[in-house]
Enzyme design. Sequence first.
Site, PDB file in Angstrom:
ATOM      1  N   ASP A  34      -0.267  -4.378   6.150  1.00  0.00           N
ATOM      2  CA  ASP A  34      -1.007  -3.787   7.390  1.00  0.00           C
ATOM      3  C   ASP A  34      -2.523  -4.268   7.343  1.00  0.00           C
ATOM      4  OD1 ASP A  34       1.414  -2.480   8.115  1.00  0.00           O
ATOM      5  OD2 ASP A  34       0.495  -0.525   7.743  1.00  0.00           O
ATOM      6  N   HIS A  81      -7.257  -0.992   5.382  1.00  0.00           N
ATOM      7  CA  HIS A  81      -6.472  -0.052   5.853  1.00  0.00           C
ATOM      8  C   HIS A  81      -6.323   0.921   4.961  1.00  0.00           C
ATOM      9  CE1 HIS A  81      -3.005   1.218   8.181  1.00  0.00           C
ATOM     10  NE2 HIS A  81      -2.283   0.911   7.191  1.00  0.00           N
ATOM     11  N   HIS A  93       0.799  -1.150   0.211  1.00  0.00           N
ATOM     12  CA  HIS A  93       0.032   0.060   0.179  1.00  0.00           C
ATOM     13  C   HIS A  93       0.957   1.187   0.058  1.00  0.00           C
ATOM     14  CE1 HIS A  93       0.792  -0.663   4.192  1.00  0.00           C
ATOM     15  NE2 HIS A  93       0.475   0.398   4.617  1.00  0.00           N
ATOM     16  N   HIS A 149       1.552   3.692   2.061  1.00  0.00           N
ATOM     17  CA  HIS A 149       1.845   4.663   3.349  1.00  0.00           C
ATOM     18  C   HIS A 149       3.646   4.440   3.332  1.00  0.00           C
ATOM     19  CE1 HIS A 149      -1.922   3.836   5.636  1.00  0.00           C
ATOM     20  NE2 HIS A 149      -1.902   4.822   4.992  1.00  0.00           N
TER      21      HIS A 149
END
Length: 202
Positions: free
Chosen positions: A82, A63, A8, A10
């Site tokens: 996550d 998430h 992802h 982040h």
Amino acid sequence: LTHILNTHHHADHAGGNADLLSLYPDCEVVGPANERIPCITTPAGENDVVFNSLATVYDTPGHTSGHIVYHFSDSGALFCGDTLFAMGCGRLFEGTPAQMWSSIRKLKALPDDTLVFCAHEYTLANAKFAVTADVKNENLAERYQLVQKQREKDEWTVPTTIRLEKSTNPFMRADEPSLQAHFNTTDPVETFAKVRHAKDVF
């Protein structure tokens, strides 16, 4: 270095792409097709096969909206970013409880002996909450004691397994009557949402 697998967007998961590519310019950077991540060379989504045909990608929104995981079936390993943690799951920054519960159910369906390589060592903190949510779970109580001893010795607790998470992770047990009763609901999505909220304010 031949491959980078992003789950992802982040920064603590994808922030090193450019620097690594400057050192390894031929490296393949795989990442979620539905998120904007710098330097992705191979966008991937549900049921795509990547990493020299060794890993199957599954969409696991919750998430983040485009979060993906990588399942290496031959070696029995899951790299889940996550989405799933040992006795926990990621906060719902972009997705809904229904989306995350659907993602969790997808991971629950993997073989029990699958090794779960989550992205953070949050196990002890997760366990401290879990025993307040799944209060009648004897397996969880035993695992909490074990994890306390492991962390006192500075031992790691990852990887875990799908089997262990199914028996001790409250976020994987939102369809269990005992957990539902604790949160006064019989709906798995509502149970999941209540467990997630309780963890957020714990």
